[in-house]
Enzyme design. Structure first.
Site, mmCIF file in Angstrom:
data_model
loop_
_atom_site.group_PDB
_atom_site.id
_atom_site.type_symbol
_atom_site.label_atom_id
_atom_site.label_comp_id
_atom_site.label_asym_id
_atom_site.label_seq_id
_atom_site.Cartn_x
_atom_site.Cartn_y
_atom_site.Cartn_z
ATOM 1 N N SER A 163 0.846 -1.194 0.000
ATOM 2 C CA SER A 163 0.000 0.000 0.000
ATOM 3 C C SER A 163 0.881 1.243 0.000
ATOM 4 C CB SER A 163 -0.930 0.014 1.222
ATOM 5 O OG SER A 163 -0.170 0.125 2.422
ATOM 6 N N GLY B 75 13.160 -0.765 -1.919
ATOM 7 C CA GLY B 75 14.401 -0.661 -2.680
ATOM 8 C C GLY B 75 14.382 -1.450 -3.972
ATOM 9 N N HIS C 121 15.123 4.974 0.387
ATOM 10 C CA HIS C 121 14.776 3.606 0.752
ATOM 11 C C HIS C 121 14.022 3.654 2.071
ATOM 12 C CE1 HIS C 121 16.059 -0.770 1.760
ATOM 13 N NE2 HIS C 121 14.888 -0.721 1.155
ATOM 14 N N ASP C 122 12.858 3.047 2.130
ATOM 15 C CA ASP C 122 11.995 3.195 3.294
ATOM 16 C C ASP C 122 12.661 2.756 4.596
ATOM 17 O OD1 ASP C 122 11.853 0.487 2.621
ATOM 18 O OD2 ASP C 122 9.714 0.518 2.170
ATOM 19 N N THR C 123 13.507 1.724 4.528
ATOM 20 C CA THR C 123 14.190 1.298 5.742
ATOM 21 C C THR C 123 15.145 2.373 6.248
ATOM 22 O OG1 THR C 123 14.033 -1.008 5.068
ATOM 23 C CG2 THR C 123 15.638 -0.488 6.779
ATOM 24 N N THR D 121 6.613 -5.757 4.805
ATOM 25 C CA THR D 121 6.643 -6.836 3.812
ATOM 26 C C THR D 121 7.969 -7.581 3.886
ATOM 27 O OG1 THR D 121 5.142 -5.626 2.365
ATOM 28 C CG2 THR D 121 6.488 -7.346 1.349
ATOM 29 N N ASN E 277 18.579 -9.223 4.973
ATOM 30 C CA ASN E 277 17.200 -9.186 4.492
ATOM 31 C C ASN E 277 16.500 -10.484 4.864
ATOM 32 O OD1 ASN E 277 16.259 -6.842 2.950
ATOM 33 N ND2 ASN E 277 18.084 -7.191 1.727
ATOM 34 N N GLY F 250 5.008 -1.539 10.654
ATOM 35 C CA GLY F 250 3.758 -2.241 10.930
ATOM 36 C C GLY F 250 3.938 -3.456 11.816
#
Length: 490
Positions: free
Chosen positions: A7, A73, A228-230, A251, A288, A398
């Site tokens: 999302s 990413g 990159h969201d992380t 995710t 990861n 999340g």
């Protein structure tokens, strides 16, 4: 704008000099879909959703000082010389990247791939997608590659550069040297002309252009946050002690530590740890782990069968199941693609000799326990490479809401687990923009503000020797899977 693999959101951030608060303005679901036989992202749908959300933001809450985008990413868009997008961006979960990984390992070898970039060997990496593009002739009309956050920055401002943290996920960026690994690209047949200028986090990319710039966002700047969201999430992680472990849980679960410089050694190669760009010149040394993707796909499959289960309900049911009954390798190759994930979990258990979980609750418990075991093994790998065991774990994103996952992570690692902030990615994105605007002083200032204004929940470990035994078994399973894929020598 914070775009995840399931999302996306437009988030309003406000700062009064003491508190940094975020409020969701709009949320939209999205998913990759096959186009011309290749799994691709719906860029038009994403762009329209972002434009609508920004329009609402400007109309309801203007004026807006700045905007910035973070995403997952490795994925990218391709521009023609006139700045138009060549096609819809491809998705890292497409199987077209398997053959290029094998080809690269045969052509230049695992050690060359790793030491040239400091990036883990994984088929999702951009480098293998680009090799597939070369095979398909997709790069013939391409002038510039932009990582996904910067595709949206381009649409918002006209910029044609890529931000540092996003570039570092490609498997083509020499993080120790601070440049593209052009020699590696050339040896793999990738045209280096498509590699863009890489700019630091916090770069002002210019004003918002187009209809948004003439209307509700007039005067707003486009500032590159940690793309990159992380990387954005780690900016807003209020670490309780130096060397604490972060788990950016969504995710994917990215499990790592913040270090002052890249770690590219024989030990980090053996553990397949990756070095990703961090804020203010730091490096995130991490592993990861597949993350909540497996449960997301399970829920999607069950919904198709008419079984609707919320994440909260699933976690509650799973907590009533016996622990460590069934264990999978979450990073096994069969879990990468979309599909019938409950069947894949059961098949994996049959293949590896674990009791087969039949109910949604039992499958969820299997996945959650297995994620915690993966976190433990990654934490041990990082401690072996750095020489410093982590004193605590911080879970953000999340997954911080999943108290069962947090508790078993504490149990598996033997470390206290601090949960929150759930909104770390949006907070980190906004904070980096505020630093660029001169409203915050830097990373220490950011984390102090987040610590003051965010509720953190702490869980203590419950000793149980079965975690050590199960973690050793998971290591065996992981090595078997990696040998089958050619990622480590037979």
């Amino acid at each position: 704008m914070d775009l995840g693999a399931e999302s996306g959101r437009v988030v309003r951030a406000t700062f009064d000099g003491a508190r940094l608060d975020v409020e969701e303005v709009s949320r939209f679901a999205h998913t990759p879909r096959p186009v011309d036989g290749v799994l691709r992202w719906d860029l038009d749908g994403l762009s329209n959703a972002i434009t609508a959300g920004l329009g609402r933001l400007g109309s309801d809450h203007g004026p807006i000082a700045s905007v910035g985008v973070d995403t997952w990413g490795v994925d990218y868009g391709l521009l023609r010389s006139d700045g138009t997008l060549l096609d819809q961006p491809t998705c890292y979960r497409d199987p077209r990247q398997q053959a290029p990984l094998s080809e690269a390992l045969a052509r230049v070898g695992r050690e060359r791939l790793y030491r040239s970039t400091g990036t883990q060997i994984n088929e999702i990496n951009t480098v293998f997608s680009l090799m597939a593009d070369v095979r398909a002739g997709r790069l013939e009309d391409a002038a510039t590659l932009l990582m996904m956050p910067d595709v949206f920055h381009h649409l918002l401002s006209g910029s044609r550069v890529t931000e540092f943290t996003a570039a570092s996920t490609t498997g083509l960026y020499d993080i120790a040297g601070g440049r593209w690994a052009v020699e590696l690209a050339e040896d793999l047949g990738i045209p280096t002309r498509v590699l863009p200028e890489v700019v630091p986090t916090g770069t002002d990319l210019g004003p918002v252009i187009g209809s948004l710039g003439e209307g509700p966002l007039a005067g707003a700047r486009v500032i590159a946050p940690p793309g990159h969201d992380t990387a954005s999430a780690v900016v807003a992680t209020p670490f309780t002690a130096p060397g604490a472990l972060f788990i950016s849980s969504g995710t994917w679960s990215l499990v790592g530590v913040e270090v002052p410089a890249p770690v590219v050694t024989a030990g980090s190669l053996a553990a397949n740890l990756t070095n990703e760009g961090g804020y203010a010149g730091t490096t995130r040394l991490l592993g990861n782990v597949m993350g909540l993707w497996i449960l997301q796909e399970c829920r999607r499959h069950w919904a198709g069968e008419g079984i609707e289960i919320s994440y909260a309900d699933l976690a509650e049911r799973a907590a009533r199941e016996p622990s460590l009954r069934s264990v999978i390798n979450p990073d096994a190759h069969e879990f990468l693609r979309p599909g019938d994930m409950p069947a894949r979990v059961r098949d994996h258990c049959r293949r590896t000799g674990s009791p087969v979980p039949e109910t949604p609750a039992a499958i969820a418990r299997c996945v959650i326990d297995s994620l915690a075991l993966s976190y433990r093994n990654t934490a041990e790998d990082i401690a072996a490479v750095t020489g410093t065991p982590a004193p605590a774990v911080h879970i953000t994103g999340g997954g911080a809401r999943n108290l069962l996952l947090a508790q078993v992570t504490a149990d598996a690692t033997g470390l206290p687990v601090h949960c929150g902030p759930v909104e770390a990615t949006a907070l980190g994105n906004a904070a980096a923009q505020l630093v660029a605007l001169g409203e915050l002083g830097g990373i220490a200032d950011v984390r102090a503000v987040v610590a003051r204004t965010t509720e953190i929940r702490t869980l203590s470990p419950r000793p149980d020797p079965r975690w050590e035994q199960s973690a050793a078994r998971l290591r065996e399973m992981t090595e078997e899977d990696d040998r089958r894929r050619g990622l480590i020598p037979s």
